[in-house]
Design an enzyme around this catalytic site. Sequence first.
Site, mmCIF file in Angstrom:
data_model
loop_
_atom_site.group_PDB
_atom_site.id
_atom_site.type_symbol
_atom_site.label_atom_id
_atom_site.label_comp_id
_atom_site.label_asym_id
_atom_site.label_seq_id
_atom_site.Cartn_x
_atom_site.Cartn_y
_atom_site.Cartn_z
ATOM 1 N N GLU A 55 7.606 -9.553 -6.000
ATOM 2 C CA GLU A 55 7.077 -9.203 -7.324
ATOM 3 C C GLU A 55 7.678 -10.144 -8.361
ATOM 4 O O GLU A 55 8.900 -10.256 -8.475
ATOM 5 C CB GLU A 55 7.388 -7.752 -7.669
ATOM 6 C CG GLU A 55 7.008 -7.343 -9.069
ATOM 7 C CD GLU A 55 5.578 -7.705 -9.435
ATOM 8 O OE1 GLU A 55 5.380 -8.267 -10.540
ATOM 9 O OE2 GLU A 55 4.661 -7.431 -8.609
ATOM 10 N N GLY B 242 5.849 -14.813 -5.023
ATOM 11 C CA GLY B 242 5.450 -14.645 -3.632
ATOM 12 C C GLY B 242 4.770 -15.854 -3.043
ATOM 13 O O GLY B 242 4.899 -16.125 -1.836
ATOM 14 N N SER C 40 -0.296 -0.896 -2.222
ATOM 15 C CA SER C 40 -0.073 -1.397 -0.860
ATOM 16 C C SER C 40 1.350 -1.153 -0.358
ATOM 17 O O SER C 40 1.524 -0.757 0.805
ATOM 18 C CB SER C 40 -0.392 -2.889 -0.792
ATOM 19 O OG SER C 40 -1.743 -3.135 -1.093
ATOM 20 N N ASP D 213 -2.598 -11.074 -3.030
ATOM 21 C CA ASP D 213 -3.357 -10.289 -4.012
ATOM 22 C C ASP D 213 -2.849 -10.585 -5.418
ATOM 23 O O ASP D 213 -2.289 -9.719 -6.083
ATOM 24 C CB ASP D 213 -3.203 -8.801 -3.668
ATOM 25 C CG ASP D 213 -3.886 -7.884 -4.671
ATOM 26 O OD1 ASP D 213 -4.805 -8.357 -5.370
ATOM 27 O OD2 ASP D 213 -3.488 -6.715 -4.756
ATOM 28 N N HIS E 214 -7.264 -1.241 -0.033
ATOM 29 C CA HIS E 214 -6.268 -0.415 0.639
ATOM 30 C C HIS E 214 -6.803 0.241 1.899
ATOM 31 O O HIS E 214 -6.052 0.407 2.874
ATOM 32 C CB HIS E 214 -5.724 0.623 -0.339
ATOM 33 C CG HIS E 214 -4.909 0.009 -1.427
ATOM 34 N ND1 HIS E 214 -4.946 0.440 -2.731
ATOM 35 C CD2 HIS E 214 -4.049 -1.048 -1.404
ATOM 36 C CE1 HIS E 214 -4.133 -0.307 -3.457
ATOM 37 N NE2 HIS E 214 -3.585 -1.206 -2.680
ATOM 38 N N HIS F 181 2.184 -10.285 -3.754
ATOM 39 C CA HIS F 181 2.121 -9.724 -5.113
ATOM 40 C C HIS F 181 2.132 -8.198 -4.987
ATOM 41 O O HIS F 181 1.095 -7.541 -5.038
ATOM 42 C CB HIS F 181 0.859 -10.196 -5.836
ATOM 43 C CG HIS F 181 0.835 -11.675 -6.089
ATOM 44 N ND1 HIS F 181 0.569 -12.592 -5.086
ATOM 45 C CD2 HIS F 181 1.050 -12.390 -7.220
ATOM 46 C CE1 HIS F 181 0.620 -13.817 -5.595
ATOM 47 N NE2 HIS F 181 0.917 -13.731 -6.875
#
Length: 270
Positions: free
Chosen positions: A115, A141, A97, A160, A18, A40
Amino acid sequence: MNYRHSFHAGNFADLVKHALVLWLLAERQQRGPVAVLDTHAGAGLYDLSGDATRSREAEAGVARLMAEADLPPLIAALADQVRAVNPDGGVRFYPGSPVLIARALRPDDRYLGFELRDEVEVLLAESLSGWPEAQGVAGDGFDMVLAAAADVEAPLILIDPPFERPDDYVRSAETARALLEVDPAATVAIWTPLKDMETFDGFLRRLSGLGLVLVAETRLRPLTNPMKMNGCAMVVVNPPDGTGGAAGEICDWVADTLGEAGSRAEIWAL
């Protein structure tokens, strides 16, 4: 797949990811409006008084971050965001994020997060409800980000996945390659765990030939137990100027402050 990021929110790997995402976003914003695509997204905001108390990873990550008085600028920027979502003090909530990015968006910027799990997408939509420039949608995603990237210019793309499915490494690398074919000006940032070098090296080999690929490793312990997350890496394809220095500041602090004996950070290019 039984992964739930709520157990791991606020751990050392989140701090690395982050802090660098915030820098990448700020750098990209200097060049004009930006679209951020997140394969993600997760829930967006995490209550550390819930699942995270079982893993205690946040205690060794964000709780220690917030207890430190002297922070380098890019780590301090993340600490400021953690304070912002905890207006009553303490470290009950941790921003993922989506929320970190949404808070930094300007009127002409956009965030789109995907998601896979419907129940988590509901939480994502709730966490982004205060920012009209940010949107969360349900879906895979890996499949959906390519179409989204075709509709924007020079996006910043985050990959991610949970890395619990055996094909997550392969799909991450293949998606990055496909995204650069859609838009060679895109920047793709991929987070990965570091458990053993054989798996990580295989992943990096799949990125060969994509031009400049910067690898930022943070190892908290030697890679001797592949059953544990011994460290993490942020792999940035098509990184902007200054990414190496930014990643070095972040990874050095996390390794030096949160790591065990023998911890280290290393920044290098493929």
